[in-house]
Design a protein around this motif. Sequence first.
Motif, short mmCIF file in Angstrom:
data_model
loop_
_atom_site.label_atom_id
_atom_site.label_comp_id
_atom_site.label_asym_id
_atom_site.label_seq_id
_atom_site.Cartn_x
_atom_site.Cartn_y
_atom_site.Cartn_z
N SER A 116 0.83 -1.22 0.00
CA SER A 116 0.00 0.00 0.00
C SER A 116 0.86 1.26 0.00
O SER A 116 0.45 2.30 0.53
CB SER A 116 -0.95 -0.01 1.20
N LYS A 140 -3.88 -5.58 -3.12
CA LYS A 140 -3.77 -4.21 -3.63
C LYS A 140 -2.32 -3.78 -3.87
O LYS A 140 -1.44 -4.08 -3.08
CB LYS A 140 -4.42 -3.26 -2.64
N TRP A 144 8.40 7.92 -7.01
CA TRP A 144 9.38 6.82 -7.03
C TRP A 144 9.70 6.40 -8.47
O TRP A 144 10.16 5.29 -8.71
CB TRP A 144 8.86 5.61 -6.25
C1 LIG Z 1 5.68 8.39 -3.31
C2 LIG Z 1 5.00 7.40 -2.44
C3 LIG Z 1 3.55 7.76 -2.28
C4 LIG Z 1 2.81 6.86 -1.32
O1 LIG Z 1 2.90 5.68 -1.40
S1 LIG Z 1 1.83 7.61 -0.17
C5 LIG Z 1 0.91 6.28 0.55
C6 LIG Z 1 -0.19 5.83 -0.38
N1 LIG Z 1 -0.97 4.81 0.24
C7 LIG Z 1 -2.09 5.08 0.89
O2 LIG Z 1 -2.50 6.20 1.04
C8 LIG Z 1 -2.82 3.87 1.41
C9 LIG Z 1 -3.71 4.22 2.59
N2 LIG Z 1 -4.48 3.06 2.95
C10 LIG Z 1 -5.65 2.77 2.37
O3 LIG Z 1 -6.15 3.49 1.53
C11 LIG Z 1 -6.32 1.51 2.79
O4 LIG Z 1 -5.73 1.07 4.02
C12 LIG Z 1 -6.16 0.41 1.73
C13 LIG Z 1 -4.71 0.23 1.30
C14 LIG Z 1 -7.01 0.76 0.51
C15 LIG Z 1 -6.62 -0.94 2.31
O5 LIG Z 1 -7.91 -0.82 2.81
P1 LIG Z 1 -8.54 -2.06 3.61
O6 LIG Z 1 -8.40 -3.28 2.79
O7 LIG Z 1 -9.90 -1.65 4.01
O8 LIG Z 1 -7.60 -2.27 4.87
P2 LIG Z 1 -7.37 -1.26 6.10
O9 LIG Z 1 -7.57 0.13 5.67
O10 LIG Z 1 -8.14 -1.74 7.25
O11 LIG Z 1 -5.80 -1.49 6.32
C16 LIG Z 1 -5.28 -2.48 7.16
C17 LIG Z 1 -4.30 -1.82 8.09
O12 LIG Z 1 -3.20 -1.35 7.32
C18 LIG Z 1 -2.98 0.01 7.58
N3 LIG Z 1 -2.40 0.63 6.37
C19 LIG Z 1 -2.76 0.38 5.11
N4 LIG Z 1 -2.00 1.11 4.29
C20 LIG Z 1 -1.16 1.81 5.07
C21 LIG Z 1 -0.11 2.72 4.79
N5 LIG Z 1 0.22 3.06 3.55
N6 LIG Z 1 0.57 3.23 5.82
C22 LIG Z 1 0.26 2.89 7.08
N7 LIG Z 1 -0.72 2.04 7.40
C23 LIG Z 1 -1.41 1.51 6.41
C24 LIG Z 1 -4.36 0.54 7.93
O13 LIG Z 1 -4.25 1.74 8.62
C25 LIG Z 1 -4.90 -0.59 8.75
O14 LIG Z 1 -4.32 -0.54 10.02
P3 LIG Z 1 -5.27 -0.60 11.32
O15 LIG Z 1 -5.95 -1.93 11.25
O16 LIG Z 1 -6.22 0.52 11.18
O17 LIG Z 1 -4.35 -0.45 12.49
#
Ligand SMILES: CCCC(=O)SCCNC(=O)CCNC(=O)[C@H](O)C(C)(C)COP(=O)(O)OP(=O)(O)OC[C@H]1O[C@@H](n2cnc3c(N)ncnc32)[C@H](O)[C@@H]1OP(=O)(O)O
Length: 375
Positions: A182, A226, A262
């Motif tokens: 992610s 994902k 990246w």
């Molecule tokens: C140049 C680099 C740019 C980047 O990569 S910036 C980061 C981009 N990524 C994001 O914004 C991803 C944010 N996360 C999401 O949108 C969702 O978690 C996602 C990936 C769609 C998955 O959704 P679901 O399947 O519903 O699962 P969930 O939300 O309950 O996630 C499970 C646990 O994982 C954690 N998680 C997922 N992606 C993460 C991240 N990138 N950093 C930190 N924590 C992250 C999420 O917070 C959750 O933890 P917890 O169960 O709430 O403690």
Amino acid sequence: MLDAATSHHLLGCSPETSVVMLGTATYPCLGPFSVWSPSMLADLIYVCICVCIYIYNIYIFFFFLTGHAGNACLEMVISMWKNLLQTMKERILQQRRMSVYNQAHGYEEELVKKQLQQFAGGSINLTKEDSGIGILTLNNPKIMNAFTGTMMLELQERVTELENWKDGKGLIIYGAGNTFCSGSDLNVVKAISNSQDGMNMCMFMQNTLTRLMRLPLITVALVQGKAIGGGAELITACDFRLMTPGSEIRFVHKLMGLVPGWGGGARLVRIVGSRAALKLLSGATRVDPERALHLGLSEETLSSSDEAGALEEARAWLSQYTEGPASVIRATKEMVAAGRELLLEAALRTEKDIFGTLWGGPANLQALATRPKHK
Ligand SMILES: CCCC(=O)SCCNC(=O)CCNC(=O)[C@H](O)C(C)(C)COP(=O)(O)OP(=O)(O)OC[C@H]1O[C@@H](n2cnc3c(N)ncnc32)[C@H](O)[C@@H]1OP(=O)(O)O
């Protein structure tokens, strides 16, 4: 275009056959050192001075020890230092020619590493199989394999390990716990949310992913679950992508007020074309396996969704292309990488140089002796 040293990497072609790029300055007056940036030359001069001081000290030591100049010992020491110097020069060159940024671009790798070290968690694991296929696992399943700082550092270490794996032919990258990645750990994103730190992280990851892209291995990203943000960027650094049913690729950067950093933007354009890339990035579009196939972003949708089954299918898919002598597979990848990155004339010369490494070689002679027909 690539700088001469980079295309030299893209298979030992002579630097003069190459075109200049990647921001590394050229200095024709410096002859063989013409592709060195000022900082690289400074590194080398520093090393030379140190070596001279060491040799002088050793000379004095032998002079007093033996009562005469100890010429034989001195010659031995000089030859040892020459070898050491050569090895160091090659190491510096190898790392630099694979990367995009160095000190000449204001990039201070050691400082960046120190900062990334503060954000610990997860790991990047590498298994090298006897078949010549490596398996690289993104391992931080609690947060969907998001990249912490130490994972970024470990990815760089694993890439170095793969660069040195001379028997390697292929690589599969996948995420632990039935999901790919992610992106960047949001805790890291928040902690370094100023421009300078962001640029440093961006340069670090671009360097690593560029070296990954240029490995002489056929690389496959196995997308389960994902591939989001930086995770979507990572898959573009592989030669191929395979998706499992229900998986998704999504460049969510726009939703975070960002663009890819990246190297995923530049690579995506080369994979799907500028129009499709613009749609995927500006729409933060969810790409399912069917759409990915249609766009040419994925090669195939696998039938297994579970980790072991998908990995086995990915291995079988990749082995279609990695069967045969490592020298030939590696040369093929390097030739294609040159074709992908260089202007035509430089790519043609590189192809000639690569061809020269195989023609009349063991694999070629054996094929001539045993399999003259291809029915
Ligand atoms: C140049 C680099 C740019 C980047 O990569 S910036 C980061 C981009 N990524 C994001 O914004 C991803 C944010 N996360 C999401 O949108 C969702 O978690 C996602 C990936 C769609 C998955 O959704 P679901 O399947 O519903 O699962 P969930 O939300 O309950 O996630 C499970 C646990 O994982 C954690 N998680 C997922 N992606 C993460 C991240 N990138 N950093 C930190 N924590 C992250 C999420 O917070 C959750 O933890 P917890 O169960 O709430 O403690």
